[in-house]
Design an enzyme around this catalytic site. Structure first.
Site, PDB file in Angstrom:
ATOM      1  N   ASP A   1       0.849  -1.195   0.000  1.00 17.76           N
ATOM      2  CA  ASP A   1       0.000   0.000   0.000  1.00 17.76           C
ATOM      3  C   ASP A   1       0.889   1.252   0.000  1.00 17.76           C
ATOM      4  O   ASP A   1       2.104   1.153   0.211  1.00 17.76           O
ATOM      5  CB  ASP A   1      -0.871  -0.044   1.274  1.00 17.76           C
ATOM      6  CG  ASP A   1      -1.962   1.023   1.282  1.00 17.76           C
ATOM      7  OD1 ASP A   1      -2.328   1.532   0.197  1.00 17.76           O
ATOM      8  OD2 ASP A   1      -2.473   1.337   2.381  1.00 17.76           O
TER       9      ASP A   1
ATOM     10  N   GLU B   1       2.835   5.073  -3.869  1.00 13.82           N
ATOM     11  CA  GLU B   1       2.875   6.052  -4.992  1.00 13.82           C
ATOM     12  C   GLU B   1       4.190   6.831  -5.031  1.00 13.82           C
ATOM     13  O   GLU B   1       4.593   7.218  -6.105  1.00 13.82           O
ATOM     14  CB  GLU B   1       1.694   7.018  -4.855  1.00 13.82           C
ATOM     15  CG  GLU B   1       0.350   6.349  -5.058  1.00 13.82           C
ATOM     16  CD  GLU B   1      -0.078   5.452  -3.873  1.00 13.82           C
ATOM     17  OE1 GLU B   1       0.391   5.744  -2.750  1.00 13.82           O
ATOM     18  OE2 GLU B   1      -0.835   4.501  -4.070  1.00 13.82           O
TER      19      GLU B   1
ATOM     20  N   ASP C   1      -9.093   3.178  -2.768  1.00 12.03           N
ATOM     21  CA  ASP C   1     -10.130   3.631  -1.837  1.00 12.03           C
ATOM     22  C   ASP C   1     -11.413   4.100  -2.522  1.00 12.03           C
ATOM     23  O   ASP C   1     -11.699   5.292  -2.606  1.00 12.03           O
ATOM     24  CB  ASP C   1      -9.570   4.747  -0.953  1.00 12.03           C
ATOM     25  CG  ASP C   1      -8.404   4.246  -0.102  1.00 12.03           C
ATOM     26  OD1 ASP C   1      -8.210   3.013  -0.023  1.00 12.03           O
ATOM     27  OD2 ASP C   1      -7.695   5.085   0.457  1.00 12.03           O
TER      28      ASP C   1
HETATM   29  O1  MIG Z   1      -4.449   6.056   3.787  1.00 10.40           O
HETATM   30  O2  MIG Z   1      -3.818   0.901   5.648  1.00 10.40           O
HETATM   31  O3  MIG Z   1      -5.984   1.979   0.195  1.00 10.40           O
HETATM   32  O4  MIG Z   1      -6.943  -0.211   1.621  1.00 10.40           O
HETATM   33  O5  MIG Z   1      -7.027   0.006   4.421  1.00 10.40           O
HETATM   34  C1  MIG Z   1      -5.064   4.862   4.164  1.00 10.40           C
HETATM   35  C2  MIG Z   1      -4.992   1.610   5.741  1.00 10.40           C
HETATM   36  C3  MIG Z   1      -4.028   3.760   4.117  1.00 10.40           C
HETATM   37  C4  MIG Z   1      -5.087   2.890   2.186  1.00 10.40           C
HETATM   38  C5  MIG Z   1      -5.503   1.657   1.480  1.00 10.40           C
HETATM   39  C6  MIG Z   1      -6.556   0.954   2.285  1.00 10.40           C
HETATM   40  C7  MIG Z   1      -6.004   0.624   3.652  1.00 10.40           C
HETATM   41  C8  MIG Z   1      -5.560   1.904   4.347  1.00 10.40           C
HETATM   42  N1  MIG Z   1      -4.565   2.596   3.526  1.00 10.40           N
END
Ligand code: MIG
Length: 825
Positions: free
Chosen positions: A417, A420, A501
């Site tokens: 996650d 980017e 999201d």
């Molecule tokens: O800014 O880890 O897209 O699936 O649950 C939120 C917490 C950070 C973004 C991910 C989401 C995940 C969440 N993460």
């Protein structure tokens, strides 16, 4: 972005929930200068303008005040796969991370796919390939521009692909921004999102072209917005690698692209099971409760995912001691119930001198630096954080090694996650800048550092490569399972993608279809959306609809945010529970079929989920089809994406179509109104297909049933074909031939079974064959919805049609052995 605008991180502020207004993307205003041909003797053009493969030109922008910087070379290459490339460059070009292997060069320009010609011997060189004219090379010190003009005699080009984008499947009429962005508001106008894949299909006058601009720097694609027949592309860098393909179908085109950038490897079978997630299941007792509830309700599932709260203060590769005192014990117990664990991993390392990962990375200079050599500090969940420099193989190996802390306790898969990479000190109002500054340096293996203006879009790819390496290091005998939020062209070699999201909105269920299709046809076969929606609270009806749809997407996971109601299959009452179980069972019974589709994804780059135009490129009704798709070769799925719907309009392409639930036989092409009460996903089997399936299991680790079923849906001529791929479902032996590929063909009442490859003993002992008859829908009778009570939408009267049984019209049923041979049915 001006570094002065950056916010200093205040640990007490909730940075996650900031406002984010819609913005329209436009390339920055720049004065471009045309690049003109210049003879090597300095003259303004060359008399011998006939280009051969390998031809090189010198270009310069004589009118530019930057004349000294503006000299460029253009080299043209031709490859044996009917692919052309243009390299426009000045300096040395960094090694591509997208291209896996260049096909061999072919000096004869008459390679398959049409010849390329230099058509403008004038000063600005232009090349034509069929209907496309590529040229208009322009220079600006911060960007290069070129254009693709489609000479379609008035016919406008259609544009597809370009990876993960909001909006329609057909992409023309907008400017698209290629810049990996943590964008939590997926409104239709919003762009860019998390993934950048600068590859597009261009269809004009019945011909299919592919354009891939291999440069990770920010790109803007004006897809026939400013000029209707022109795609104009700006790349914020000083070089361009353009690949141009021509093929006679979109499928053939994608095959060329995946030959270049790689395909999605076959996942372990468990990865195709159901995944349950939330932000976050915490503490361990909650995880156990989730696992037990699945089993108590008899719900097939393979994976529970752990979101960031399993970590100690969001320190990557650690465990929260109070919530998860014994991760190994927990994961072993889960395994006994047939669950595997996938953990989230973020790239941002807490800048905490007491934290070993930070200390080690700092001491070895593994973190990204500013131009003055100091380590850059941004912020993510743990507060102040530093970013590993994934441009270096040494750092990737180190990162891979760190996964020991997860794998040693039995973690099976990784969910990457925030890659980017997101940075909370960036600009929360303008999300493309919600990242580390562009002046950051990636040191690279060549020793020549590159700035993040060039490396940004590759950051996630670097991280995903490191994760792949983690599996090679710790579990060389496992295929590994990696899902990522961000990436660049070619990412499919390392990871699948979930679309980030979304919200629990009907609009986002609807948007998921073109979004997943866009990724699929950009080479990423393993794709899925958060079932039920991530942000906000799903309604029972939305969850039921989303769930039945997601069972027919490659990556099937429910997930939801930290501040929403529960989004488990049982969270919405008995009826949704029944619907969820129904579609879980269907998903699991179709795993042999889905797995076989993934075999084609690996070997041929064939998407698992595909738009209808892929199969019927000539049918212009399908050119804009955003709400129907194919799942594998046999199923047409038309999910209901609106609230309170009892019927669904469906356009069925040419051929015979069997309603999956009751064998109503529709003849395409044509428009139909199909009963679609809750619980009944509009689903059709294409006449001429043979669908393999098996009895559903609670998880993929459970033993297969002894009987494989083959359902035959004959075409107009009474014939059908199908195939089945099987192997050990984990490990790499299949690449050494330990697999079986079985083809089935049905004709004149006879079924023949052939082993195209026999290297693995199928787990089934017998095959139960059934031939479907279909009930004609041409009688003029309007089909009656199954539910005739007053309140079908409130879910009280859900009537679930039985798959492969019940209402269907079976003409013949017979058992045969799993051997090559011919059988009369
Ligand atoms: O800014 O880890 O897209 O699936 O649950 C939120 C917490 C950070 C973004 C991910 C989401 C995940 C969440 N993460």
């Amino acid at each position: 972005m001006n570094p002065e605008n950056r916010t200093d991180i205040d640990e007490n502020i909730d940075l996650a929930h900031t406002e984010n207004p819609t913005r329209q993307i436009k390339p920055p205003q720049r004065d471009f200068y045309p690049l003109r041909l210049r003879g090597s003797d300095g003259s303004a053009g060359r008399p011998d303008e006939q280009v051969k493969a390998g031809g090189q030109f010198e270009l310069s922008a004589p009118e530019s005040p930057y004349a000294s910087q503006s000299q460029r070379h253009v080299a043209v290459s031709v490859y044996d796969s009917g692919m052309y490339s243009f390299r426009v460059w000045k300096n040395e070009i960094p090694e591509s991370w997208a291209v896996k292997e260049l096909p061999a060069a072919d000096e004869s320009a008459a390679a398959a796919g049409g010849a390329l010609a230099l058509t403008s011997p004038a000063q600005v060189p232009e090349f034509t390939l069929g209907e496309l004219r590529i040229g208009g090379w322009q220079f600006h010190p911060d960007a290069l521009r070129f254009s693709i003009v489609c000479d379609g005699e008035g016919e406008l080009p259609r544009v597809y692909g370009m990876g993960e984008k909001m909006g329609r499947l057909e992409r023309s009429g907008r400017v698209w921004d290629m810049w990996n962005t943590d964008e939590p508001e997926h409104v239709p106008s919003r762009d860019p999102l998390y993934v950048s894949i600068p590859f597009a299909f261009v269809a004009v006058k019945g011909e299919w072209y592919g354009v891939f601009v291999d440069n990770p720097a920010r790109q803007y694609w004006d897809t026939a917005l400013s000029r209707l027949n022109t795609i104009s592309i700006d790349v914020e860098d000083e070089y361009l690698d353009i690949y141009l393909f021509k093929a006679d179908s979109p499928r053939a085109l994608l095959r060329k692209y995946t030959r270049l950038t790689g395909t999605t490897a076959l996942p372990p079978a468990w990865g195709l099971g159901y995944h349950q997630s939330r932000y976050s299941y915490y503490p361990e007792a909650e995880v156990r409760r989730i696992a037990e509830t699945f089993r108590r309700h008899n719900l097939p599932a393979d994976v529970i995912q752990f979101d960031i709260d399993y970590m100690d203060g969001y320190r990557i590769f650690t465990w929260d001691k109070s919530g998860f005192p014994d991760p190994g014990g927990l994961i072993t117990d889960l395994r006994d119930q047939g669950f595997k664990v996938v953990t989230i991993v973020d790239p941002g390392i807490k800048a905490d001198p007491e934290y070993s990962v930070y200390k080690e990375g700092r001491d070895r200079n593994y973190f990204c630096t500013l131009p003055d050599g100091s380590v850059y500090t941004g912020a993510v969940w743990p507060g102040k954080a530093v970013y590993p420099d994934f441009s270096r193989s040494e750092v990737r190996s180190w990162w891979a090694g760190m996964h020991r802390e997860l794998f040693k306790h039995g973690v099976s898969g990784i969910w990457n996650d925030m890659n980017e990479p997101a940075d909370f000190t960036g600009d929360p109002e303008y999300r493309p800048d919600y990242t580390v500054p562009n002046e950051l340096q990636a040191a690279t293996d060549t020793g020549t550092p590159v700035s993040f203006a060039r490396f940004h879009n590759l950051y996630a790819t670097g991280m995903n490569r490191a994760t792949r390496e983690a599996f090679q290091q710790h579990h060389p005998d496992h295929r590994g399972f990696v899902i990522t939020r961000s990436g660049y062209a070619g990412l499919q070699r390392d990871a699948g993608v979930w679309t980030g999201d979304n919200c629990s909105w009907w609009e986002h269920l609807e948007a998921a279809v073109p979004m997943l299709l866009g990724l699929s046809i950009s080479g990423v076969s393993m794709v899925g959306s958060d079932t039920g929606g991530f942000q906000e609270d799903s309604s029972a009806q939305l969850y039921a609809r989303w769930f039945s749809f997601a069972a027919f997407t490659p990556y099937f996971r429910s997930h939801t945010a930290d501040d929403t109601r529960a989004h488990e299959p049982w969270s919405f009452g008995e009826h949704v529970l029944d619907i969820s179980r129904h579609y879980l069972n269907l998903r699991y019974s179709l795993l042999p079929y889905i797995y076989s589709a993934f075999y084609r994804a690996e070997t041929e780059g064939e998407p698992v989920m595909k738009p209808l135009f892929f199969e019927w490129p000539q049918d212009l009704r399908l050119a804009e089809m955003n709400d129907e798709y194919l799942f594998g070769d046999s199923f047409l799925v038309a999910p209901v994406t609106r609230a309170d719907t009892l019927w669904r309009h469906v356009y069925l392409p040419e051929g015979n179509w069997y309603d999956f639930w009751d064998d109503t036989l529709y003849r395409g092409a044509g428009d139909r109104l199909i009963p679609a009460p809750i619980g009944r996903l509009p689903l059709f089997v294409r006449g001429g297909c043979i669908v393999p399936h098996e009895a559903p299991r609670l998880h993929t680790g459970a033993e297969h049933s002894s009987v494989l079923s083959l359902d035959i849906y004959p075409d107009e001529k009474g014939a059908a074909t199908g195939e089945l791929y099987c192997d050990a479902e984990e490990g790499w032996n299949y690449r050494d031939g330990e697999y079986s590929l079985i083809t089935f063909s049905f004709r004149a009442g006879k079924l023949s079974i052939e082993f195209q490859h026999e290297g693995f003993t199928p787990p089934w002992k017998e095959i139960e064959v059934r031939v479907h008859g279909g009930r004609s829908a041409e009688s003029g009778e309007t089909p009656v919805p199954l539910e005739t009570t007053a309140d079908p939408l409130r879910l009280e009267t859900v009537c679930l049609p039985e798959p492969f049984a019940g209402e269907q019209r079976i003409l013949v049923q017979k058992r045969v052995p799993v051997d090559a041979g011919q059988h009369s049915l």
